[in-house]
Design a protein around this motif. Structure first.
Motif, PDB file in Angstrom:
ATOM      1  N   SER A 112      50.556  44.077  39.393  1.00 26.01           N
ATOM      2  CA  SER A 112      51.653  43.920  38.340  1.00 26.01           C
ATOM      3  C   SER A 112      51.014  43.883  37.048  1.00 26.01           C
ATOM      4  N   PRO A 113      51.034  45.163  36.175  1.00 23.95           N
ATOM      5  CA  PRO A 113      50.478  44.932  34.809  1.00 23.95           C
ATOM      6  C   PRO A 113      50.714  43.578  33.853  1.00 23.95           C
ATOM      7  N   GLY A 114      52.033  42.991  34.560  1.00 27.95           N
ATOM      8  CA  GLY A 114      52.983  41.663  34.131  1.00 27.95           C
ATOM      9  C   GLY A 114      51.427  40.669  34.197  1.00 27.95           C
ATOM     10  N   LEU A 115      52.318  39.553  34.951  1.00 26.89           N
ATOM     11  CA  LEU A 115      52.004  38.200  34.959  1.00 26.89           C
ATOM     12  C   LEU A 115      50.278  37.939  36.195  1.00 26.89           C
ATOM     13  N   ASP A 116      50.277  39.062  36.642  1.00 28.12           N
ATOM     14  CA  ASP A 116      49.433  39.692  37.809  1.00 28.12           C
ATOM     15  C   ASP A 116      47.949  40.035  37.285  1.00 28.12           C
ATOM     16  N   PHE A 117      48.296  41.293  35.689  1.00 22.46           N
ATOM     17  CA  PHE A 117      46.950  40.724  35.243  1.00 22.46           C
ATOM     18  C   PHE A 117      46.404  39.900  34.811  1.00 22.46           C
ATOM     19  N   GLU A 118      46.768  38.742  33.926  1.00 25.54           N
ATOM     20  CA  GLU A 118      46.478  37.433  33.696  1.00 25.54           C
ATOM     21  C   GLU A 118      46.271  36.504  34.615  1.00 25.54           C
ATOM     22  N   THR A 119      46.911  36.817  36.053  1.00 27.79           N
ATOM     23  CA  THR A 119      46.612  35.659  36.664  1.00 27.79           C
ATOM     24  C   THR A 119      45.597  35.583  38.268  1.00 27.79           C
ATOM     25  N   LYS A 120      45.551  37.220  38.042  1.00 34.74           N
ATOM     26  CA  LYS A 120      44.738  37.547  39.773  1.00 34.74           C
ATOM     27  C   LYS A 120      43.654  38.542  38.484  1.00 34.74           C
ATOM     28  N   ILE A 121      42.347  37.930  39.000  1.00 39.01           N
ATOM     29  CA  ILE A 121      41.205  38.602  38.671  1.00 39.01           C
ATOM     30  C   ILE A 121      40.761  38.817  39.467  1.00 39.01           C
ATOM     31  N   ILE A 122      39.748  40.133  39.106  1.00 37.83           N
ATOM     32  CA  ILE A 122      38.134  40.483  39.709  1.00 37.83           C
ATOM     33  C   ILE A 122      37.461  40.466  39.114  1.00 37.83           C
ATOM     34  N   ALA A 123      36.687  39.747  40.048  1.00 38.78           N
ATOM     35  CA  ALA A 123      35.055  40.012  39.460  1.00 38.78           C
ATOM     36  C   ALA A 123      33.936  40.282  39.837  1.00 38.78           C
ATOM     37  N   LYS A 124      33.543  40.701  39.360  1.00 38.04           N
ATOM     38  CA  LYS A 124      32.479  41.948  40.037  1.00 38.04           C
ATOM     39  C   LYS A 124      30.803  40.777  39.969  1.00 38.04           C
ATOM     40  N   ARG A 125      30.890  40.455  41.380  1.00 32.02           N
ATOM     41  CA  ARG A 125      29.658  39.788  41.420  1.00 32.02           C
ATOM     42  C   ARG A 125      28.875  39.965  41.473  1.00 32.02           C
ATOM     43  N   ASN A 126      28.405  41.461  42.120  1.00 32.04           N
ATOM     44  CA  ASN A 126      27.069  41.688  42.231  1.00 32.04           C
ATOM     45  C   ASN A 126      26.678  43.276  41.277  1.00 32.04           C
ATOM     46  N   ILE A 127      27.486  42.063  39.874  1.00 34.96           N
ATOM     47  CA  ILE A 127      27.537  43.346  38.801  1.00 34.96           C
ATOM     48  C   ILE A 127      25.678  43.167  37.625  1.00 34.96           C
ATOM     49  N   ALA A 128      25.140  41.865  37.482  1.00 32.62           N
ATOM     50  CA  ALA A 128      23.637  42.312  37.029  1.00 32.62           C
ATOM     51  C   ALA A 128      22.557  43.161  38.106  1.00 32.62           C
ATOM     52  N   SER A 184      56.900  37.861  33.264  1.00 35.75           N
ATOM     53  CA  SER A 184      57.326  38.480  34.368  1.00 35.75           C
ATOM     54  C   SER A 184      56.836  39.605  34.885  1.00 35.75           C
ATOM     55  N   ARG A 185      56.994  39.595  36.187  1.00 32.35           N
ATOM     56  CA  ARG A 185      55.610  40.250  37.662  1.00 32.35           C
ATOM     57  C   ARG A 185      56.057  41.908  37.388  1.00 32.35           C
ATOM     58  N   LEU A 186      56.047  42.237  36.396  1.00 36.91           N
ATOM     59  CA  LEU A 186      57.011  44.384  36.033  1.00 36.91           C
ATOM     60  C   LEU A 186      56.168  44.970  37.302  1.00 36.91           C
ATOM     61  N   ALA A 187      57.510  45.473  37.863  1.00 31.81           N
ATOM     62  CA  ALA A 187      57.195  46.195  39.287  1.00 31.81           C
ATOM     63  C   ALA A 187      55.793  48.221  38.141  1.00 31.81           C
ATOM     64  N   HIS A 188      54.872  48.092  39.237  1.00 38.76           N
ATOM     65  CA  HIS A 188      53.597  48.532  37.883  1.00 38.76           C
ATOM     66  C   HIS A 188      54.278  50.655  38.916  1.00 38.76           C
ATOM     67  N   ARG A 189      54.005  51.777  37.686  1.00 39.73           N
ATOM     68  CA  ARG A 189      54.427  52.814  38.194  1.00 39.73           C
ATOM     69  C   ARG A 189      54.131  52.951  39.543  1.00 39.73           C
ATOM     70  N   PHE A 190      53.199  52.745  40.403  1.00 37.52           N
ATOM     71  CA  PHE A 190      53.139  53.373  41.626  1.00 37.52           C
ATOM     72  C   PHE A 190      53.903  52.545  42.401  1.00 37.52           C
ATOM     73  N   SER A 191      55.083  51.135  42.438  1.00 35.92           N
ATOM     74  CA  SER A 191      55.450  50.568  43.232  1.00 35.92           C
ATOM     75  C   SER A 191      56.897  51.399  43.699  1.00 35.92           C
ATOM     76  N   MET A 215      57.717  44.276  44.303  1.00 29.40           N
ATOM     77  CA  MET A 215      57.137  43.648  43.145  1.00 29.40           C
ATOM     78  C   MET A 215      58.707  43.397  42.195  1.00 29.40           C
ATOM     79  N   SER A 216      58.331  42.040  41.976  1.00 27.06           N
ATOM     80  CA  SER A 216      59.969  41.771  41.306  1.00 27.06           C
ATOM     81  C   SER A 216      59.693  41.420  39.740  1.00 27.06           C
ATOM     82  N   ASP A 217      60.709  42.073  38.915  1.00 27.65           N
ATOM     83  CA  ASP A 217      60.808  41.786  37.321  1.00 27.65           C
ATOM     84  C   ASP A 217      61.201  40.962  36.819  1.00 27.65           C
TER      85      ASP A 217
END
Length: 362
Positions: free
Chosen positions: A102-118, A18-25, A1-3
């Protein structure tokens, strides 16, 4: 995971640098200048503007529950993981670590959508033991972030809650909530809905770096007025309070009151886990001359640390600086007439949503 840090001109519209490395990396990589220009090459390779990617997820349940004594609701719904608004101070950023992102750029660029939420919400509300206590919508990541315009998951949640006559409270930084006035206004008339709009600062230039893809401050004020004119109770959140960064709390409260808000609350900045190094990085990129001063005051409110998770102090902080912010807030609210009444919501109308007929066996 690159920072490796991405140049400022290449992250327009993004909060993290940055794409800061997360704590489990298992592996963590950092740029290093070996004298052969490799650091410049790495930076050049990262200069493409990060695009948003949406991944579908099938949620096992729609409603999350908490027992935290400092949180004013016990149930919440978040249709998305990650948030395109990119607020650098967001305390939800570390949740992406559990996804190996990454909690960095991934958090705001890789979005997880719960398609069956309704569908899952309909199932959760139909359980015999469900209590119709107010549900907080968008309490972790904004339910009206930009991808909602296309995916309409929040809209589908509102339609189920309206059918069940279930109370809800929304908190958002987006003008997108105006799209759903046709649902929210009738619910508000039955004391089933209220909205809080977060306005961190009136300084548009600061907001562009602090909350890059959220609505501009003046647009959020217009959203408050639009909601109030539609008969919806509206409050304002002046959160988070960051020493020496957003120093216009009184002006924000006055502007929100003039727009029609009648309630307000605040929290001081929270920097759990990876949010602390990301926020320090943001300070060095955007406010290098005051970075040390800002962090020193934050630590003054956290017992000498970047963050403490104690329920008694995590929202308001402790010490002289925390007391000063609290006094400013209380005096401004009294002067402006805010918080004189509560937005009480009515759960007595609740009825489980209708269950579809039995599917054919053959």
């Amino acid at each position: 995971m690159s920072d490796v840090r991405i140049p400022v001109h290449a992250i327009k519209g993004r909060g993290a640098a940055s794409r800061l490395a997360h704590r489990f990396s298992v592996d963590e990589r950092a740029g290093f200048d070996d004298g052969w220009g490799t650091l410049d090459e790495a930076g050049a390779a990262a200069q493409g503007i990060p695009a948003t990617q949406v991944t579908d997820e099938l949620a096992r349940s729609a409603i999350s529950r908490n027992t935290s004594p400092d949180v004013p609701f016990t149930q919440s719904i978040n249709p998305y993981r990650g948030c395109e608004h990119g607020c650098i101070y967001c305390y939800a950023r570390p949740t992406h670590s559990y996804l190996n992102l990454s909690p960095g750029l991934d958090f705001e660029t890789k979005i997880i959508a719960k398609r069956n939420i309704a569908q899952r919400l309909r199932h959760d509300l139909g359980k015999p033991g469900h209590l119709p206590e107010p549900i907080g919508l968008g309490t972790v990541t904004d339910a009206y972030q930009p991808v909602e315009r296309e995916l309409r998951l929040t809209r589908s949640v509102l339609e189920v809650l309206q059918e069940a006559q279930h109370p809800l409270a929304i908190i958002t930084k987006s003008s997108g909530v105006e799209r759903d006035l046709d649902v929210l206004a009738p619910m508000a008339a039955q004391r089933l809905a209220s909205v809080y709009v977060t306005i961190t600062t009136l300084d548009a230039a600061l907001a562009r770096t602090l909350e890059p893809r959220a609505a501009a401050p003046h647009r959020r004020l217009r959203t408050i007025r639009t909601l109030v004119d539609a008969g919806i109770p509206v409050g304002v959140s002046v959160s988070p309070q960051i020493p020496f960064i957003n120093e216009d709390m009184e002006q924000v409260l006055a502007a929100a009151r003039d727009a029609g808000a009648d309630r307000a609350f605040y929290q001081v900045v929270r920097l759990p886990w990876e949010v602390a190094p990301l926020f320090r990085e943001w300070l060095q990129v955007h406010h290098p001359l005051r970075a040390d001063r800002v962090m020193a005051r934050i630590q003054d409110m956290r017992g000498g640390k970047d963050y403490t998770a104690d329920f008694a102090t995590r929202m308001r902080g402790q010490g002289i600086w925390a007391d000063l912010i609290h006094q400013r807030f209380e005096k401004a609210c009294r002067r402006l007439g805010l918080n004189r009444e509560r937005h009480s919501l009515d759960g007595s109308r609740f009825r489980p949503p209708g269950v579809a007929g039995q599917m054919p066996l053959f």
